[in-house]
Design an enzyme around this catalytic site. Structure first.
Site, PDB file in Angstrom:
ATOM      1  CD1 TRP A   1      -2.112  -2.299   1.535  1.00  0.00           C
ATOM      2  CD2 TRP A   1      -3.103  -1.018  -0.004  1.00  0.00           C
ATOM      3  NE1 TRP A   1      -3.176  -3.002   1.030  1.00  0.00           N
ATOM      4  CE2 TRP A   1      -3.807  -2.248   0.094  1.00  0.00           C
ATOM      5  CE3 TRP A   1      -3.554  -0.049  -0.915  1.00  0.00           C
ATOM      6  CZ2 TRP A   1      -4.921  -2.534  -0.703  1.00  0.00           C
ATOM      7  CZ3 TRP A   1      -4.669  -0.341  -1.697  1.00  0.00           C
ATOM      8  CH2 TRP A   1      -5.340  -1.564  -1.588  1.00  0.00           C
TER       9      TRP A   1
ATOM     10  CG  ASP B   1      -2.914   4.165   4.456  1.00  0.00           C
ATOM     11  OD1 ASP B   1      -3.950   4.091   5.153  1.00  0.00           O
ATOM     12  OD2 ASP B   1      -2.731   3.469   3.433  1.00  0.00           O
TER      13      ASP B   1
ATOM     14  CE  LYS C   1      -7.865  -2.246   5.336  1.00  0.00           C
ATOM     15  NZ  LYS C   1      -7.770  -3.547   4.694  1.00  0.00           N
TER      16      LYS C   1
END
Lengths: 360, 360
Positions: free
Chosen positions: B102, B171, B195
């Site tokens: 990511w 992030d 999440k």
């Protein structure tokens, strides 16, 4: 439970049948023991939802095979910049038909990215009509022509789709799924879901596939139509719960008889209100020119702001919601999306007649 | 109903109490006679949801007054380009700490917009650790340092937050709300909700307010943090239904004891699995270095791909879902988000012990 007549301009009402199904199934989806929102977007169970929604949309709107169907995020507002980012390269310009505030915003977002110009505008008439233009007058370097098919705030709607050599991009946020789309005249149609296609949080984009390869080469993947198309809108986690609601709305439209039925119902429902306006001897005065009238959003004024206030207050007491005009224009607005039952429009019509009788 | 133990990496499980409340209240919100998704985003009823969620988030994460809380769309992926678009002007560069896939994607999106460089990377070790760097080594023209606090795919987690003069952007998609955030070392924290914070479709961004005015001047409004902050994330229609679910998740965290309790629970639950790995004499081998281990995502391999397949198949038969490793790395992964009950982790631990016993 409060009886509410939901005429919200967006987010708007969802069909009762859809809400009932969602309440029942969203939380234990297909006996998985999981809510839709708990499923992995890579799971077979979620993929069924995802592709079912895409396929039903294709079927309902008669989308040709050479178009790609995308589920994106960010609302129509993000499309304003995404389409410019994809198609406004150095020497090209976006042509905007200014038919209302949202068209202005689309142009403004485009202007932050590249060259834009106004192809036609009705701003000097407070957007009372949908401006027309001659495609022959478009600049040679035109990358696309941007239209707004329905102007939520002013209550006007495009009826004659222009035939352009250049790609035509259309914001259909407030009338998608209420009318057929002439795919020979449209290259990109997009819409936030929250008026006619589900809950806020998913944006539908339908784009001619041949355009994908013409997009600018140096795009961030998250803003590239091609990237999302290549990955079937699973490039990153899609808004799975919102897509589920959209899939139920699409099923509902199909069960009700499809887009033709939605269009007929919308026109009939809108006629009930326009009729009151036209027969009111000026008590109710419509904002839109008659030949530009929208059957999704009906805008009108009363003889005074005082009466408008009284009208809206009484309407609110009777359970009507969302009837105030947009804060930028005032007056009243009836949003008549697919999920508004005809019965609710009839009750509103009766209230309008009664109010006029009591205040003329 | 199928008994499911949901270890999905994201979207992941939602607390049962939240699902029950949503099922009961989402469809007739506060006796309005409307579902949350049918409310206008300009209505008082929806605004209560919106600002309640923002304020609860502030309270839980102890967000200082000089930070703005935003609810955006497009997931972390859109943040990758949005943050670059806002802060990478002509002469500035984004510094990326590459700790996983990511982070790589974040850098790639940034590179499509401006200059980027790698401050540190552990790619040559298959991202088995979180790479460290010396802030003194950053280029002078650094606009921001980009970190990923938890690497979902590799199962590593940042423990030492670097102290940089430059703004630090993080992030936190896979560990937000499971740990405190050191606001003296963070200037922008962002996360997709799916999440630990709700359903897919809303993205949380928490940004130091003084940064808003330093952003590039010619931004499209839909991609401008300042625009969204100035309008309290009501610039355009927000994903109202997803924000409602987030507000319920935040209430649940508060009721359970807040972030400290979430952190303690996560560490205790993770220890149950790491213990099995460490005592397995190599039957289960963890991917992450011990001092980089994540308590949100636990990654491990079995002695052979054949045994991994058998393990995953048997796990699936027992009702465990989401235990396969990311398709790019294989193996197994236990995602241990806030909503995973300790009991489910214990049942998984027992299954792992049993499987080892039967196959050693």
């Amino acid at each position: 439970m409060t009886q509410t007549y939901n005429f919200n301009p967006g987010p708007g009402p969802i069909p009762n049948e859809v809400l009932a199904k969602a309440q029942q199934n969203m939380f234990n989806f297909e006996q998985t023991g999981m809510a839709v929102m708990e499923l992995s977007h890579r799971s077979a169970a979620y993929e069924r939802v995802h592709f079912h929604a895409m396929n039903t949309l294709r079927e309902l709107l008669d989308i040709p095979d050479d178009f790609s169907v995308l589920f994106l995020q960010g609302g129509a507002s993000l499309q304003f910049s995404m389409l410019a980012k994809n198609f406004l390269s150095d020497n090209k310009a976006g042509a905007y038909v200014l038919s209302g505030s949202w068209a202005e915003k689309a142009q403004k977002e485009g202007a932050a990215i590249g060259e834009v110009y106004t192809a036609a505008a009705s701003s000097n008439r407070t957007y009372a009509d949908v401006p027309v233009f001659d495609p022959a007058d478009l600049q040679e370097n035109t990358a696309y022509v941007h239209l707004t098919s329905n102007n939520t705030i002013y209550g006007t709607q495009l009826s004659d789709w222009p035939a352009c050599e250049q790609p035509v991009f259309v914001d259909m946020s407030s009338d998608i799924l209420s009318r057929p789309i002439p795919w020979d005249r449209v290259d990109l149609a997009y819409a936030g879901a929250q008026k006619n296609a589900g809950m806020a949080g998913v944006t539908i984009a339908i784009i001619r596939t041949s355009l994908l390869d013409q997009a600018s080469g140096s795009l961030p993947p998250s803003l590239s139509y091609k990237q999302h198309a290549d990955k079937d809108s699973l490039y990153n986690t899609p808004p799975t719960g919102a897509i589920y609601i959209t899939s139920l709305v699409l099923d509902w439209i199909k069960e009700q008889g499809g887009i033709t039925e939605m269009e007929n119902r919308a026109k009939e429902k809108a006629a009930l209100i326009y009729d009151v306006i036209d027969r009111s001897n000026g008590f109710y005065s419509g904002h839109a020119d008659k030949d530009s009238r929208s059957w999704m959003n009906i805008t009108f004024r009363l003889p005074s702001e005082e009466l408008e206030k009284k009208f809206l207050n009484q309407a609110s007491e009777r359970g009507f919601t969302g009837l105030n005009g947009h804060r930028s224009v005032g007056g009243c607005r009836v949003s008549n999306y697919n999920a508004v039952p005809r019965e609710h429009v009839e009750i509103l019509r009766d209230f309008m007649l009664e109010f006029q009788q009591n205040h003329s």
